[in-house]
Write a protein that holds these residues in place. Sequence first.
Motif, PDB file in Angstrom:
ATOM      1  N   LEU A  96      41.709  47.827  43.834  1.00 18.59           N
ATOM      2  CA  LEU A  96      42.160  48.266  42.516  1.00 18.59           C
ATOM      3  C   LEU A  96      42.083  49.782  42.380  1.00 18.59           C
ATOM      4  CD1 LEU A  96      40.448  45.450  40.444  1.00 18.59           C
ATOM      5  CD2 LEU A  96      42.912  45.753  40.738  1.00 18.59           C
ATOM      6  N   ASP A  97      41.041  50.371  42.921  1.00 15.77           N
ATOM      7  CA  ASP A  97      40.913  51.828  42.862  1.00 15.77           C
ATOM      8  C   ASP A  97      42.010  52.510  43.677  1.00 15.77           C
ATOM      9  OD1 ASP A  97      38.685  51.677  41.230  1.00 15.77           O
ATOM     10  OD2 ASP A  97      37.255  51.795  42.901  1.00 15.77           O
ATOM     11  N   GLU A  98      42.350  51.919  44.823  1.00 17.30           N
ATOM     12  CA  GLU A  98      43.424  52.487  45.640  1.00 17.30           C
ATOM     13  C   GLU A  98      44.749  52.472  44.891  1.00 17.30           C
ATOM     14  OE1 GLU A  98      43.436  50.175  49.173  1.00 17.30           O
ATOM     15  OE2 GLU A  98      41.533  50.972  49.930  1.00 17.30           O
ATOM     16  N   GLY A  99      44.949  51.474  44.047  1.00 14.87           N
ATOM     17  CA  GLY A  99      46.172  51.396  43.262  1.00 14.87           C
ATOM     18  C   GLY A  99      46.108  52.150  41.953  1.00 14.87           C
ATOM     19  N   HIS A 100      44.979  52.837  41.697  1.00 19.01           N
ATOM     20  CA  HIS A 100      44.781  53.607  40.458  1.00 19.01           C
ATOM     21  C   HIS A 100      44.967  52.720  39.226  1.00 19.01           C
ATOM     22  CE1 HIS A 100      44.802  57.225  42.930  1.00 19.01           C
ATOM     23  NE2 HIS A 100      45.937  56.809  43.473  1.00 19.01           N
ATOM     24  N   HIS A 138      43.563  50.429  36.040  1.00 20.07           N
ATOM     25  CA  HIS A 138      42.453  50.257  35.121  1.00 20.07           C
ATOM     26  C   HIS A 138      41.985  48.802  35.196  1.00 20.07           C
ATOM     27  CE1 HIS A 138      43.161  54.186  33.393  1.00 20.07           C
ATOM     28  NE2 HIS A 138      44.435  53.876  33.187  1.00 20.07           N
ATOM     29  N   TYR A 139      40.697  48.584  35.108  1.00 20.77           N
ATOM     30  CA  TYR A 139      40.186  47.215  35.138  1.00 20.77           C
ATOM     31  C   TYR A 139      38.758  47.188  34.607  1.00 20.77           C
ATOM     32  CZ  TYR A 139      37.750  48.733  39.409  1.00 20.77           C
ATOM     33  OH  TYR A 139      36.965  49.394  40.316  1.00 20.77           O
ATOM     34  N   LEU A 140      38.351  46.004  34.203  1.00 23.83           N
ATOM     35  CA  LEU A 140      36.967  45.740  33.819  1.00 23.83           C
ATOM     36  C   LEU A 140      36.365  44.802  34.850  1.00 23.83           C
ATOM     37  CD1 LEU A 140      37.403  45.132  29.967  1.00 23.83           C
ATOM     38  CD2 LEU A 140      36.640  47.226  31.094  1.00 23.83           C
ATOM     39  N   CYS A 141      35.103  44.985  35.155  1.00 22.87           N
ATOM     40  CA  CYS A 141      34.465  44.167  36.189  1.00 22.87           C
ATOM     41  C   CYS A 141      33.109  43.686  35.702  1.00 22.87           C
ATOM     42  CB  CYS A 141      34.323  44.965  37.482  1.00 22.87           C
ATOM     43  SG  CYS A 141      33.376  44.108  38.766  1.00 22.87           S
ATOM     44  N   ASP A 142      32.891  42.381  35.801  1.00 17.64           N
ATOM     45  CA  ASP A 142      31.579  41.791  35.597  1.00 17.64           C
ATOM     46  C   ASP A 142      30.973  41.584  36.984  1.00 17.64           C
ATOM     47  OD1 ASP A 142      29.382  40.148  35.238  1.00 17.64           O
ATOM     48  OD2 ASP A 142      30.304  38.959  33.662  1.00 17.64           O
ATOM     49  N   GLY A 143      30.094  42.489  37.368  1.00 12.61           N
ATOM     50  CA  GLY A 143      29.543  42.450  38.713  1.00 12.61           C
ATOM     51  C   GLY A 143      28.647  41.268  38.989  1.00 12.61           C
ATOM     52  N   VAL A 144      28.133  40.629  37.932  1.00  6.52           N
ATOM     53  CA  VAL A 144      27.252  39.478  38.118  1.00  6.52           C
ATOM     54  C   VAL A 144      28.061  38.241  38.477  1.00  6.52           C
ATOM     55  CG1 VAL A 144      25.576  37.959  37.005  1.00  6.52           C
ATOM     56  CG2 VAL A 144      25.525  40.437  36.560  1.00  6.52           C
ATOM     57  N   ARG A 145      29.153  38.033  37.755  1.00  7.17           N
ATOM     58  CA  ARG A 145      29.973  36.835  37.963  1.00  7.17           C
ATOM     59  C   ARG A 145      31.171  37.068  38.876  1.00  7.17           C
ATOM     60  NH1 ARG A 145      31.463  34.385  32.304  1.00  7.17           N
ATOM     61  NH2 ARG A 145      32.162  36.536  31.963  1.00  7.17           N
ATOM     62  N   GLY A 146      31.397  38.307  39.288  1.00  7.72           N
ATOM     63  CA  GLY A 146      32.552  38.588  40.126  1.00  7.72           C
ATOM     64  C   GLY A 146      33.859  38.364  39.406  1.00  7.72           C
ATOM     65  N   HIS A 147      33.907  38.795  38.146  1.00  2.90           N
ATOM     66  CA  HIS A 147      35.069  38.545  37.287  1.00  2.90           C
ATOM     67  C   HIS A 147      35.719  39.878  36.932  1.00  2.90           C
ATOM     68  CE1 HIS A 147      36.708  36.195  33.547  1.00  2.90           C
ATOM     69  NE2 HIS A 147      37.644  36.893  34.179  1.00  2.90           N
ATOM     70  N   PHE A 148      37.039  39.970  37.184  1.00  2.33           N
ATOM     71  CA  PHE A 148      37.804  41.177  36.900  1.00  2.33           C
ATOM     72  C   PHE A 148      38.856  40.876  35.836  1.00  2.33           C
ATOM     73  CE2 PHE A 148      36.076  41.777  41.041  1.00  2.33           C
ATOM     74  CZ  PHE A 148      35.907  43.151  41.221  1.00  2.33           C
ATOM     75  N   VAL A 149      39.096  41.840  34.954  1.00  2.00           N
ATOM     76  CA  VAL A 149      40.199  41.771  33.997  1.00  2.00           C
ATOM     77  C   VAL A 149      41.074  42.993  34.250  1.00  2.00           C
ATOM     78  CG1 VAL A 149      40.895  41.737  31.587  1.00  2.00           C
ATOM     79  CG2 VAL A 149      38.817  40.535  32.292  1.00  2.00           C
ATOM     80  N   ILE A 150      42.367  42.733  34.533  1.00  5.86           N
ATOM     81  CA  ILE A 150      43.299  43.798  34.914  1.00  5.86           C
ATOM     82  C   ILE A 150      44.464  43.780  33.925  1.00  5.86           C
ATOM     83  CG2 ILE A 150      44.585  44.795  36.835  1.00  5.86           C
ATOM     84  CD1 ILE A 150      43.108  42.552  38.566  1.00  5.86           C
ATOM     85  N   PRO A 151      44.597  44.791  33.057  1.00  4.78           N
ATOM     86  CA  PRO A 151      45.683  44.790  32.063  1.00  4.78           C
ATOM     87  C   PRO A 151      46.995  45.305  32.651  1.00  4.78           C
ATOM     88  CG  PRO A 151      44.261  46.691  31.718  1.00  4.78           C
ATOM     89  CD  PRO A 151      43.660  45.923  32.864  1.00  4.78           C
ATOM     90  N   PHE A 152      48.066  44.585  32.348  1.00  7.10           N
ATOM     91  CA  PHE A 152      49.412  44.990  32.746  1.00  7.10           C
ATOM     92  C   PHE A 152      50.345  44.827  31.550  1.00  7.10           C
ATOM     93  CE2 PHE A 152      47.834  43.750  36.990  1.00  7.10           C
ATOM     94  CZ  PHE A 152      48.226  44.858  37.730  1.00  7.10           C
ATOM     95  N   SER A 153      50.728  45.912  30.916  1.00  5.03           N
ATOM     96  CA  SER A 153      51.784  45.895  29.905  1.00  5.03           C
ATOM     97  C   SER A 153      51.656  44.712  28.948  1.00  5.03           C
ATOM     98  CB  SER A 153      53.153  45.847  30.594  1.00  5.03           C
ATOM     99  OG  SER A 153      54.199  45.975  29.663  1.00  5.03           O
TER     100      SER A 153
END
Length: 219
Positions: free
Chosen positions: A11-15, A17-32
Amino acid sequence: MVTIDHLCDYLDEGHLHYLCDGVRGHFVIPFSGTQVNARIVENGEALLVYVPALFFLDEVTCHQATVLRMIAVLNHGLKIGTFGVDPDDEEIIVSHFVPIEDGTLSAQQFKRVVGGVCHAAQVYSGLLRWLAYRGDGGLAPKELIERAQRRWQRRRLRLKTAHCDPRMAEPPAGLRAMFEELQEEAERIEQSPPLATDEPQPNPAETDAPSDQKGDDHE
């Protein structure tokens, strides 16, 4: 296996934005306007990518069978992304389960899955909502999908035109480029012929109404 660090790097390589819950391994990635969720499951041996709460089937009283029929048709044609109904609360979602086992997940694979699920949600959620509240108007699923595809292409063209207007707020360059690449990759995937069938593969397109008439917007 896949780890939180792997996905963060992609995700960082693609620049993005995202939210990450490091405990549960859960990512939220907003797209338009669409929030794609990615969750590491089975102790890193699988990845679940999904968009939740497109709408709730129990809100529909007259056209549930029409919605379920369209879901079956879409699932037959889509390579990435499967529409389904949560039996507990009748939530309509689109998801894709990626088994990794003792292998690895590349950045390209991750991008393809995220892009495909995002595209399916953006393209077809409006069509499903329209069918839920208005019905199919006697139109065949294939015709409704084709109209949805044309509407999505028009919307993409409007968005690209707006981005060229200096009066419009410009999104971050990296995010915009990554999003457009995901969209194009998902479209390329959808244009590929499906396995074991001679039927044409539908192109993605978002619709809020089955009509392809200009200005026929029904939210």
